[in-house]
Write a protein that holds these residues in place. Sequence first.
Motif, short mmCIF file in Angstrom:
data_model
loop_
_atom_site.label_atom_id
_atom_site.label_comp_id
_atom_site.label_asym_id
_atom_site.label_seq_id
_atom_site.Cartn_x
_atom_site.Cartn_y
_atom_site.Cartn_z
N UNK A 12 1.03 -1.47 -0.15
CA UNK A 12 -0.39 0.04 -0.11
C UNK A 12 0.75 1.51 0.27
N UNK A 13 2.34 1.08 0.40
CA UNK A 13 3.14 2.45 0.65
C UNK A 13 3.73 2.44 -0.56
N UNK A 14 4.08 1.35 -2.49
CA UNK A 14 4.77 1.61 -3.02
C UNK A 14 5.49 2.88 -3.45
N UNK A 15 4.41 4.32 -3.08
CA UNK A 15 5.23 5.54 -3.60
C UNK A 15 6.84 5.59 -2.51
N UNK A 16 6.53 5.53 -1.55
CA UNK A 16 7.42 5.11 -0.32
C UNK A 16 8.72 4.68 -0.72
N UNK A 17 8.31 3.10 -0.92
CA UNK A 17 8.80 2.43 -0.33
C UNK A 17 9.68 1.83 -2.18
N UNK A 18 8.79 2.15 -3.14
CA UNK A 18 9.53 2.08 -4.49
C UNK A 18 10.44 1.46 -5.00
N UNK A 19 11.60 2.76 -4.38
CA UNK A 19 13.11 2.79 -4.97
C UNK A 19 13.75 1.43 -3.75
N UNK A 20 13.24 1.34 -2.44
CA UNK A 20 14.53 0.40 -1.73
C UNK A 20 13.53 -0.61 -2.34
N UNK A 21 12.32 -1.56 -2.64
CA UNK A 21 12.15 -2.79 -2.34
C UNK A 21 12.47 -2.94 -3.91
N UNK A 22 12.92 -2.09 -4.72
CA UNK A 22 13.08 -2.52 -5.80
C UNK A 22 14.75 -2.88 -6.42
N UNK A 23 15.54 -2.30 -5.34
CA UNK A 23 17.05 -2.22 -5.41
C UNK A 23 16.92 -3.32 -4.21
N UNK A 24 16.15 -3.87 -3.70
CA UNK A 24 16.12 -5.08 -2.17
C UNK A 24 15.94 -5.78 -2.93
N UNK A 25 15.11 -6.40 -3.94
CA UNK A 25 14.68 -7.16 -4.64
C UNK A 25 15.47 -7.51 -5.82
N UNK A 26 16.07 -6.77 -5.60
CA UNK A 26 17.19 -7.16 -7.34
C UNK A 26 18.20 -7.60 -6.40
N UNK A 27 19.29 -7.03 -5.59
CA UNK A 27 20.25 -7.53 -4.51
C UNK A 27 19.23 -8.76 -4.57
N UNK A 28 18.50 -9.23 -4.67
CA UNK A 28 18.38 -10.63 -3.80
C UNK A 28 18.31 -11.77 -4.92
N UNK A 29 17.37 -11.04 -5.63
CA UNK A 29 17.33 -12.11 -7.75
C UNK A 29 18.46 -12.12 -8.13
N UNK A 30 19.09 -11.09 -8.13
CA UNK A 30 20.61 -11.07 -9.31
C UNK A 30 21.86 -11.44 -9.07
N UNK A 31 21.65 -11.24 -7.35
CA UNK A 31 23.24 -11.23 -6.02
C UNK A 31 22.68 -12.53 -5.31
#
Length: 369
Positions: A333-352
């Motif tokens: 529900x907090x996509x605007x506030x969390x978008x940049x953080x979630x994108x970065x953290x999930x990228x670390x998880x998937x890619x690295x």
Amino acid sequence: MSHYDVAVIGLGIVGANAVYATARAGARVLAIDAGLPGAGTSGTSFAWLNSVRKEPEAYHRLNVAGMSAHRDLARDLGDDGAHHFGGSLEWADAGDGERELRARVERLAGWGYAAEFISRERAAAMEPGLEFPGHVREVAFFGADGWLDAPGLIRRLLSAAASKHGAEVRERAPVRSFRACGDRIEGLVTDGGETVAESVLVCVGPATQAFLEPLRAMVPVGRAPGLLAVTSPPGAKLDRVVHAPGIHLRPDAGGGLLLGTEDVDKLAVSAGASANLPELAAILLERAGRVFSGARGVKVVDSRIGVRPMPADGHTIAGRIPGYANAWVLATHSGVTLGALLGRLIADEIVRGASSPMLAPFRPDRFVA
């Protein structure tokens, strides 16, 4: 048959950030949306960057980290024009409302958040067009808050992901089905054929639950409608997000004001028909005129009901889809506030393969019996 490292499905503010972060991390990324990027929830969001009412403390701190991630992203993108910092102002009705606000400011300040009371004179100097009721001697100021031009940022993220990092962006390309084998999703089927990706990330907001039903995955996400009205340019300048009793308002990227409030959201839902939107938008405009002189004399140029995702327990969902080794989901529900953080953290998880302890309380498997 096309082959990618990561396929990101859904290009709102969360999905676009994930595309940018995964492509920047070196993955070959397919970014795919059933419609136009940012045309869904992200384009109908109040887009307030904050952690003012985000509880319990673990969720508050996740959102604080989200705000910091946006500042990092703004620096990374350069002068993106989408991020607008400067804080937010809030006051309440006398009585219970004022007591709740004072308790909240004290609690947030104790957590280290930029929350304080300032004099009405200082608030008026910040925003000369505001008019405060007589009982309001102090105004809550949340100095780290801001607002976001979400559609503008989505465009910038996808452009940078494509031009600098080789991501492929497909618009108007709905995913019709998955090809799964055991605990892996092996292909995505669209009208253009099948696409193979080593990993899949689903970021489809309020459509999450229905979208994942064919996979028999338990990711309960509801729908929370809300009404926003956009006005013509005001006669006085407004720079910040303002929350007053019965109305919240901020500048709109198009030069007008953006208006909304919770009780009118409920009226819009109960009305259930777009024919009532002009009347409901008129309520917002009248209330805005009570607290901001610049709102008097403006016209409503657009009104729209947006549908935001609401996880079953109200908190972000971020992690592997239960039952699948190569598929992830983000819903919040907090996509605007969390978008940049979630994108970065999930990228670390998937890619690295690097999982963040910050996401531990928010994994999808908490819903699995």
